[in-house]
Design an enzyme around this catalytic site. Sequence first.
Site, PDB file in Angstrom:
ATOM      1  N   ARG A   1       0.807  -1.224   0.000  1.00 17.23           N
ATOM      2  CA  ARG A   1       0.000   0.000   0.000  1.00 17.23           C
ATOM      3  C   ARG A   1       0.835   1.266   0.000  1.00 17.23           C
ATOM      4  O   ARG A   1       0.359   2.317  -0.413  1.00 17.23           O
ATOM      5  CB  ARG A   1      -1.007  -0.012   1.155  1.00 17.23           C
ATOM      6  CG  ARG A   1      -2.081  -1.082   0.913  1.00 17.23           C
ATOM      7  CD  ARG A   1      -3.114  -1.123   1.962  1.00 17.23           C
ATOM      8  NE  ARG A   1      -2.507  -1.379   3.261  1.00 17.23           N
ATOM      9  CZ  ARG A   1      -3.180  -1.554   4.374  1.00 17.23           C
ATOM     10  NH1 ARG A   1      -4.490  -1.505   4.365  1.00 17.23           N
ATOM     11  NH2 ARG A   1      -2.554  -1.780   5.501  1.00 17.23           N
TER      12      ARG A   1
ATOM     13  N   GLU B   1       4.908  -8.969  16.066  1.00 19.86           N
ATOM     14  CA  GLU B   1       4.468  -9.607  17.304  1.00 19.86           C
ATOM     15  C   GLU B   1       4.471 -11.128  17.174  1.00 19.86           C
ATOM     16  O   GLU B   1       4.619 -11.854  18.139  1.00 19.86           O
ATOM     17  CB  GLU B   1       3.036  -9.187  17.689  1.00 19.86           C
ATOM     18  CG  GLU B   1       2.707  -7.734  17.677  1.00 19.86           C
ATOM     19  CD  GLU B   1       2.222  -7.224  16.328  1.00 19.86           C
ATOM     20  OE1 GLU B   1       1.097  -6.729  16.252  1.00 19.86           O
ATOM     21  OE2 GLU B   1       2.965  -7.303  15.347  1.00 19.86           O
TER      22      GLU B   1
END
Length: 170
Positions: free
Chosen positions: A58, A95
């Site tokens: 993006r 994460e």
Amino acid sequence: MNLKDYIRDIPDFPQPGILFRDITPLLRNPAAFNYSIDRMAEMCQAWPVDAIVAIESRGFIFGAPLACRLDKPFVPVRKEGKLPGDTIASEYYLEYGSNTVEMHKGDVAPGDRVVIIDDLLATGGTLAAAASLVEESGGEVSGLGLLIELEALGGRNVLGAYDIFSLIQY
């Protein structure tokens, strides 16, 4: 123009507990999209810029038209294995694991001053990896530009050495 009016919140995407900030309404609106590119171009005027580096995927949506608007070269940073030529790579951590981004060798020359563009700043890992690629090439990061910044995730803290602008903050 209030760009937040063109961002749609999608709860529990891509997994439960995540609030996804969907930019597709902004992209569907030519006035809002053009305004975003105009504002990014204005923000870049404060920095020396020899090239625009943008992060897959993006970031490309904003980086390519910005490079055209500024009449500067566009340099893609892609996920590992997506570029056909000789590349340099930088690993970053998420994460739930790690990922790697790459850039073609020579796309940023020693001394080039670049602005790195992405759609969103969350934890800062991807932007830090892209900055590492620029610096490994001998380039200088003039600044980082984002459409959206998720302030609560602290990405600015990871990128503290760089000048940063974001058009929308949450």
